[in-house]
Every structure is written in C-alpha cells, then in structure tokens.
Scaffold this motif. Structure first.
Motif, PDB file in Angstrom:
ATOM      1  N   ALA A 136      43.966  19.962  -8.334  1.00 47.74           N
ATOM      2  CA  ALA A 136      42.494  19.887  -8.352  1.00 47.74           C
ATOM      3  C   ALA A 136      41.928  20.737  -7.204  1.00 47.74           C
ATOM      4  O   ALA A 136      40.973  21.504  -7.394  1.00 47.74           O
ATOM      5  N   ASN A 137      42.532  20.633  -6.032  1.00 47.86           N
ATOM      6  CA  ASN A 137      42.026  21.415  -4.903  1.00 47.86           C
ATOM      7  C   ASN A 137      42.309  22.909  -5.063  1.00 47.86           C
ATOM      8  O   ASN A 137      41.488  23.737  -4.669  1.00 47.86           O
ATOM      9  N   ASP A 265      36.588  16.286  -1.227  1.00 46.34           N
ATOM     10  CA  ASP A 265      37.860  15.780  -1.750  1.00 46.34           C
ATOM     11  C   ASP A 265      37.768  14.253  -1.752  1.00 46.34           C
ATOM     12  O   ASP A 265      37.770  13.613  -0.704  1.00 46.34           O
ATOM     13  N   THR A 292      36.574  16.941  -6.005  1.00 46.39           N
ATOM     14  CA  THR A 292      37.935  16.835  -6.531  1.00 46.39           C
ATOM     15  C   THR A 292      38.383  15.381  -6.433  1.00 46.39           C
ATOM     16  O   THR A 292      38.016  14.666  -5.506  1.00 46.39           O
ATOM     17  N   VAL A 306      38.406  17.931 -11.461  1.00 43.72           N
ATOM     18  CA  VAL A 306      37.438  18.667 -10.646  1.00 43.72           C
ATOM     19  C   VAL A 306      36.126  18.546 -11.413  1.00 43.72           C
ATOM     20  O   VAL A 306      36.092  18.784 -12.616  1.00 43.72           O
TER      21      VAL A 306
END
Ligand SMILES: Cc1ncc(COP(=O)(O)O)c(C=O)c1O
Length: 451
Positions: A136-137, A265, A292, A306
């Motif tokens: 996701a990051n 995050d 995320t 995301v």
C-alpha cells in the motif's frame, strides 16, 4: 527476582474450549523452521510460544494454555481472533468462488469499495486493494510522485512504513534498514516525540516547532518541491509515539506549499483503534490526500488498501496497473464483514472506554514503579516506555525484555518496540474487556515489582 507473595493472576473466564491439538510437536515445528525457513525470521521470547488457536482476545498454545493477546498479531487482529461472523462470511465465499482477479466483475470488491469509501472524509473516495501495508505504501509513493511530478518524499525518523525495497526508504530505524541503496529521494524529518524530542508536552507550540523541521528539510535538502509527506497517525513500531496537537496540521501546510501531497499511514491506527475517531488523522484535525491501510482492515486476512481522491487516482490510469490478489473476493468479503462487525459491536467506542480504563491503570503503575518513564496512547493503541532513570531517560532495554518475558510466563502477550526496544506496546484486539485489563494490569504490577 521472583515475588512469591503474589497469587498467580487469573484470566477472566471464557466459554471457549480449545480443540485438542493434533499437529506436529513443538520440537518438530522448531526443527522444520530451523531447517527450511529463512534465518532472518525472528521470534518473540527465549522459548518461543507456539500458538495453534485463537478466539477473540485470547490465544492458545499446543497444550491448550490460554493467553491474553495484548498485541493482536502485531496490531492486526481488530475485531477478534477467528471471529464467528467473519469466519462464516469467509466460508460462504470460499464455497462459491475463491479467486478471479479484477478482470471480471465481482460484487464483493465493488460493495466493499463503496463501504470503505463511505468511511472516509472529504474527497477520499477511490480505493485500490493490495495485500500488505508495504505494498500500500509502495503504491502511495508511486501515486504521489506521478501526481505531483516531483520526486522527493519526506518521512519521519522513528517511522515504520514497511520492509519492501522502496518502503524501507521511508522506514527510519537502522534496525530495519539493510545496508543497500534504498532511500533515493526520501528525507527524514525529526520525530515529533514529546517524550524524547526537544519540545515536551507542556510546550503548547511544540506541534508547530516539530513541523518547522519539515519546512527546513524541504528548503535545504530538496529542490524546494516535494512529491509528498508520509506519517503514521501514531508511530507504531517506533513505540506508540503520539504527536503533539497541531503537528500534522502544520506539517501538511508546509508540504502542500511545496507542491506535495500528504499521505497518512493508518496501518496500525485505523478502523477505530484510537477510540476518539475512526481514523487516527482525525484526532490531528487534518485531511490527507492519500490514506494507506492494512493489518486491522482484514482482521488477519491479507488485505490492504490505498484510498485517495479521484484526481490523484487518475494518474494510475496512464499505464496498466494490476495486482493479482488485490481485491480478491475472499479478502473483500472479509474486509466488508470487518466493517460490519466494527459497527454492530461498537468497537470504536469499546476502544475509547476500555482503552481509557487501561491507560488509567498504566498511570497508576507509573505512580508505583519508577521504571515506568512514560505512558501514552489513544484507545487501544498504547505504549509504556521503561527507563532506568526518569531524569536522564536512559532506556531500560534489558528490564523491558525481562518484563515482557515474565508477562508471557504469567499468561500475557504484549509487544515490544521503540528504537531502544524499551517500550511495551499494548495493542490488543478491539474486543478487549475491562476484566481483561484488570488481569493485564495485575500481571504488569507483579512483573514491575520483581525487577
Ligand atoms: C505503520 C505501518 N505501515 C506499514 C507496515 C507494513 O505492513 P506489512 O508488514 O503488511 O507490509 C507496518 C507493519 O508493521 C506498519 O506498522
């Protein structure tokens, strides 16, 4: 030193009966791991625990011994281990269809995308599904760079955003960074840590002061333009570091002024864990451009996401973007069921109430035991930092390891983190009860007393 004056703390009663374990022995599992798995795997405890069953906030080893799970599979179990509703929904979906990929229509991904987007504030309404927080990051890094046309990214020292080749660059703990080129274009601002940083909790301007370092970094080490800024809502692996009020608001303003987007995050903090709000960033009064999420989103299933605005999302349509398991029918069915359970069982409220009760208990432990240097957190996202001396704040790393080990012997599993490995991380499944907290505090009280 053992303190035999204390009776052994008793876990609250449960109706759950673990099944008799019939798999390979502890010794055989240990030998197979040693022989066939990567030597990079690390385990908790001198004699690792073998966990073979879970039920809500409890875990069972191969002998049927029950533990209170104070760490939720590294903050991944949100609604409870093997929650019956989630299991039933997953089972029904498994029987119908396990996998196709997104090249065909399937209702689960569409319905889940809608439900998740409805949980987001502002214009955050487009979802991408992947399988892990690192993925996701990675995707958020790509989006930020493509959307802005800039390359430089700002992340925070003491952050953890993943262990993949690119997210290792965002992560800022030497312990998690291999000696290999990984941080191209990533710059790390000061961690806004009110306990260890330059500005403390009594400084009402500390949010702005720490954020000024983001501006300073942009001005001095980038071309004056950035792609984006990554921050967890509360630093998790870094030891449950809660930023001072106003930090993200000021940091986001500096980043946007330099043309960047702001990425939050929520891998550990999302889905109501902090109790105050559904998303951790809401407590800082900000609206990110990209969020995320992973871990608690799937209650143990490999699901991550995301979520961004339609405008930022357009950039990924310029090429083919594909993820084989992302949006898998089973993961999406589970994700949907998690959202339903969170709501039905009012778990955000439980985090607020039970988490508040637990933090009060931690504060009482701090009054009694000098080893406790700091107690912090929100809801069920908490940490207890241990120090040898409250004035010098010398990390009590070895003592923390002893506490953590002895707590396990008494039936309590908690995490350990912070750069100095001197923070007990307590982030249990969100269904934790007050009697569980009484047990947890009793165990920690005994163990701190033994030091
Ligand atoms: C805040 C945060 N972001 C990202 C990650 C990476 O997630 P994963 O291990 O699923 O790749 C983690 C994992 O611990 C995390 O805590």
């Amino acid at each position: 030193m053992m303190n035999s004056a204390h009776p052994t703390p008793q876990l609250p009663p449960t109706d759950h009966q673990p099944k008799a374990y019939e798999g390979p022995s502890y010794e055989d599992v240990a030998a197979m791991r040693q022989r066939y798995l990567t030597p990079a795997l690390f385990t908790y405890y001198k004699k690792p625990v073998m966990i073979v069953e879970g039920h809500m906030q409890y875990l069972y080893d191969e002998t049927g011994r029950r533990y209170l799970d104070g760490f939720g599979g590294i903050v991944t179990i949100s609604v409870g281990h093997s929650h019956p509703y989630i299991m039933e929904k997953a089972r029904q979906q498994m029987e119908l269809l396990q996998h196709t990929t997104t090249i065909y229509y399937h209702p689960a991904i569409a319905e889940y995308g809608k439900l998740l987007a409805e949980k987001m504030p502002g214009d955050l309404s487009v979802c991408y599904f992947v399988n892990s927080g690192s993925e996701a990051n990675d995707l958020a890094m790509l989006m930020a760079r493509l959307y802005t046309g800039n390359y430089d990214l700002i992340s925070l020292r003491n952050a953890y955003h993943g262990g993949s080749a690119s997210t290792m660059g965002l992560t800022a703990h030497s312990t998690w960074k291999f000696n290999y080129p990984h941080s191209f274009g990533v710059h790390h601002a000061l961690a806004p840590d009110p306990y260890r940083g330059a500005w403390g909790r009594d400084d009402t301007e500390s949010g702005a002061q720490y954020a000024a370092d983001v501006q300073n970094l942009i001005q001095h080490v980038t071309p004056g333009k950035v792609a984006g800024f990554f921050a967890e809502a509360i630093q998790g692996v870094g030891g449950s570091v809660v930023y001072p009020n106003g930090y993200l608001k000021h940091a986001y303003a500096h980043v946007r002024e330099a043309g960047g987007v702001c990425i939050c995050d929520e891998v550990q903090t999302g889905f109501g864990r902090t109790g105050e709000a559904f998303w951790g960033f809401e407590s800082q009064g900000v609206l990110p451009d990209i969020v995320t999420m992973a871990k608690g989103i799937g209650n143990g299933a490999p699901l991550a996401a995301v979520v961004t605005t339609p405008e930022i999302a357009k950039t990924l349509a310029e090429r083919i973007h594909f993820n084989t398991f992302g949006g898998n029918p089973i993961s999406c069915t589970i994700g949907k069921a998690v959202l339903e359970v969170l709501e039905k069982e009012n778990l955000q409220r439980n985090c607020l109430e039970v988490g508040g009760y637990m933090l009060d208990g931690f504060r009482k432990l701090m009054e009694k035991h000098d080893i406790v240097g700091d107690v912090r957190g929100k809801g069920l996202m908490t940490g207890i930092e241990l120090v040898k001396d409250r004035v010098t704040k010398e990390p009590a790393t070895e003592e923390c390891a002893r506490v953590w080990e002895r707590a396990k012997d008494l039936g309590l599993l908690v995490g350990k983190g912070g750069f100095y490995a001197n923070v007990l991380r307590v982030k249990p499944p969100m269904c934790l009860t007050k009697p569980d907290v009484d047990f947890l505090i009793e165990v920690l009280d005994i163990v701190f007393g033994e030091l």
